[in-house]
Design a protein around this motif. Sequence first.
Motif, PDB file in Angstrom:
ATOM      1  N   SER A  48       0.835  -1.198   0.000  1.00 13.69           N
ATOM      2  CA  SER A  48       0.000   0.000   0.000  1.00 13.69           C
ATOM      3  C   SER A  48       0.870   1.249   0.000  1.00 13.69           C
ATOM      4  CB  SER A  48      -0.898  -0.031   1.243  1.00 13.69           C
ATOM      5  OG  SER A  48      -1.722   1.088   1.240  1.00 13.69           O
ATOM      6  N   GLY A  49       0.550   2.193  -0.845  1.00 15.27           N
ATOM      7  CA  GLY A  49       1.301   3.444  -0.913  1.00 15.27           C
ATOM      8  C   GLY A  49       2.550   3.369  -1.775  1.00 15.27           C
ATOM      9  N   LYS A  52       1.201   2.153  -7.093  1.00 14.06           N
ATOM     10  CA  LYS A  52       0.530   1.386  -8.153  1.00 14.06           C
ATOM     11  C   LYS A  52      -0.547   2.207  -8.861  1.00 14.06           C
ATOM     12  CE  LYS A  52      -0.813  -1.787  -5.279  1.00 14.06           C
ATOM     13  NZ  LYS A  52      -0.299  -1.163  -4.047  1.00 14.06           N
ATOM     14  N   THR A  53      -1.418   2.806  -8.076  1.00 14.49           N
ATOM     15  CA  THR A  53      -2.507   3.581  -8.682  1.00 14.49           C
ATOM     16  C   THR A  53      -1.954   4.800  -9.407  1.00 14.49           C
ATOM     17  OG1 THR A  53      -4.127   2.797  -7.089  1.00 14.49           O
ATOM     18  CG2 THR A  53      -4.630   4.872  -8.173  1.00 14.49           C
ATOM     19  N   THR A  54      -0.950   5.435  -8.821  1.00  9.89           N
ATOM     20  CA  THR A  54      -0.308   6.583  -9.475  1.00  9.89           C
ATOM     21  C   THR A  54       0.252   6.172 -10.828  1.00  9.89           C
ATOM     22  OG1 THR A  54       0.259   7.502  -7.313  1.00  9.89           O
ATOM     23  CG2 THR A  54       1.489   8.341  -9.201  1.00  9.89           C
TER      24      THR A  54
HETATM   25  N1  LIG Z   1      -3.285  13.275  -5.026  1.00 15.28           N
HETATM   26  C1  LIG Z   1      -2.246  13.018  -4.215  1.00 15.28           C
HETATM   27  N2  LIG Z   1      -1.594  14.010  -3.572  1.00 15.28           N
HETATM   28  C2  LIG Z   1      -0.546  13.768  -2.768  1.00 15.28           C
HETATM   29  N3  LIG Z   1      -0.035  12.535  -2.537  1.00 15.28           N
HETATM   30  C3  LIG Z   1      -0.648  11.506  -3.133  1.00 15.28           C
HETATM   31  C4  LIG Z   1      -1.783  11.676  -3.991  1.00 15.28           C
HETATM   32  N4  LIG Z   1      -2.180  10.444  -4.441  1.00 15.28           N
HETATM   33  C5  LIG Z   1      -1.329   9.566  -3.885  1.00 15.28           C
HETATM   34  N5  LIG Z   1      -0.409  10.174  -3.106  1.00 15.28           N
HETATM   35  C6  LIG Z   1       0.696   9.531  -2.376  1.00 15.28           C
HETATM   36  O1  LIG Z   1       1.533   8.880  -3.321  1.00 15.28           O
HETATM   37  C7  LIG Z   1       1.977   7.617  -2.810  1.00 15.28           C
HETATM   38  C8  LIG Z   1       1.530   6.498  -3.757  1.00 15.28           C
HETATM   39  O2  LIG Z   1       0.116   6.400  -3.740  1.00 15.28           O
HETATM   40  P1  LIG Z   1      -0.712   5.349  -4.624  1.00 15.28           P
HETATM   41  O3  LIG Z   1      -2.140   5.654  -4.465  1.00 15.28           O
HETATM   42  O4  LIG Z   1      -0.154   5.367  -5.992  1.00 15.28           O
HETATM   43  O5  LIG Z   1      -0.332   3.972  -3.901  1.00 15.28           O
HETATM   44  P2  LIG Z   1      -0.881   2.476  -4.171  1.00 15.28           P
HETATM   45  O6  LIG Z   1       0.306   1.623  -4.428  1.00 15.28           O
HETATM   46  O7  LIG Z   1      -1.945   2.519  -5.192  1.00 15.28           O
HETATM   47  O8  LIG Z   1      -1.480   2.078  -2.748  1.00 15.28           O
HETATM   48  P3  LIG Z   1      -2.759   1.150  -2.382  1.00 15.28           P
HETATM   49  O9  LIG Z   1      -2.312  -0.274  -2.517  1.00 15.28           O
HETATM   50  O10 LIG Z   1      -3.008   1.516  -0.952  1.00 15.28           O
HETATM   51  O11 LIG Z   1      -3.890   1.519  -3.296  1.00 15.28           O
HETATM   52  C9  LIG Z   1       1.402   7.507  -1.402  1.00 15.28           C
HETATM   53  O12 LIG Z   1       2.379   7.956  -0.498  1.00 15.28           O
HETATM   54  C10 LIG Z   1       0.219   8.454  -1.427  1.00 15.28           C
HETATM   55  O13 LIG Z   1      -0.031   8.974  -0.145  1.00 15.28           O
END
Ligand SMILES: Nc1ncnc2c1ncn2[C@@H]1O[C@H](COP(=O)(O)OP(=O)(O)OP(=O)(O)O)[C@@H](O)[C@H]1O
Length: 240
Positions: A48-49, A52-54
């Motif tokens: 998590s974090g 991936k989604t980014t």
């Molecule tokens: N709009 C935003 N503004 C600031 N920071 C962000 C934003 N979106 C995501 N982040 C930060 O960027 C990092 C990556 O986030 P992301 O959502 O891509 O993670 P993830 O791998 O998809 O996590 P998960 O498995 O929980 O969905 C995290 O530290 C998150 O807090």
Amino acid sequence: MSTSPAGRGIIIEGMRKRYGEGDTAVDALKDVNMVVQPGEVVGLIGPSGSGKTTLLKCLGAVIEPSAGRMTLGNNTIFDNGWMIKDLRALRRDNIGFVFQAPYLIPFLDVTDNVALLPMLAGLSNNESRQRAVELLGALDVAHRAKAMPSELSGGEQQRVAIARALVNKPPVILADEPTAPLDSERAMSVVRILNQMAQQYQTAIIVVTHDEKIIPTFKRIYHIRDGSTHEEAGEGRAFD
Ligand SMILES: Nc1ncnc2c1ncn2[C@@H]1O[C@H](COP(=O)(O)OP(=O)(O)OP(=O)(O)O)[C@@H](O)[C@H]1O
Ligand SMILES: [Mg+2]
């Protein structure tokens, strides 16, 4: 843009994404490098974090990377800035999205849920519906073509959502936890379908997942940790 769609699949080089500025800046992606060939399905796994989604949002042209290069199909779409003006058309013609929840349009029947995108892309209603019905057949839900989304099971809804993602024959499909709500058998059938479609249409597919059931099916996996990707061989276990 949509001619010869498979192109070179997906290539990401040195991609970075910083949210915000100054003291509160978050470097969500620091060094992302990925290659997904046409016809290939790769897994993207990370805590998590980890970003991936980014990563999917950058690839899907939903948010703008801070640096790097991205190629989708035949086009370099980003090279330290967007190379394409019409990002909506880019998404519509080149990228199929599959989400955890199917997000079908509740007041359109199954066929029109799938036919809507080709209609928006300029195909005639007849051609669009014909293409929709063909795909629904390939996904084994043609018998529900006239049903409303609320009348379908969860697995059927997800297969309709996959038909919708494939209907414009995009060179790229981005799937975020597509099997999370499904039982083991349905999850495997979704992965089998994604693999079949990848081969049939030469689509390059990235599947973000935590799902232990489907992780052994990938031949290649990208791990993402702290904003950086590392490639690893997967088990590539064949389907029975
Ligand atoms: N709009 C935003 N503004 C600031 N920071 C962000 C934003 N979106 C995501 N982040 C930060 O960027 C990092 C990556 O986030 P992301 O959502 O891509 O993670 P993830 O791998 O998809 O996590 P998960 O498995 O929980 O969905 C995290 O530290 C998150 O807090
Ligand atoms: Mg996420």
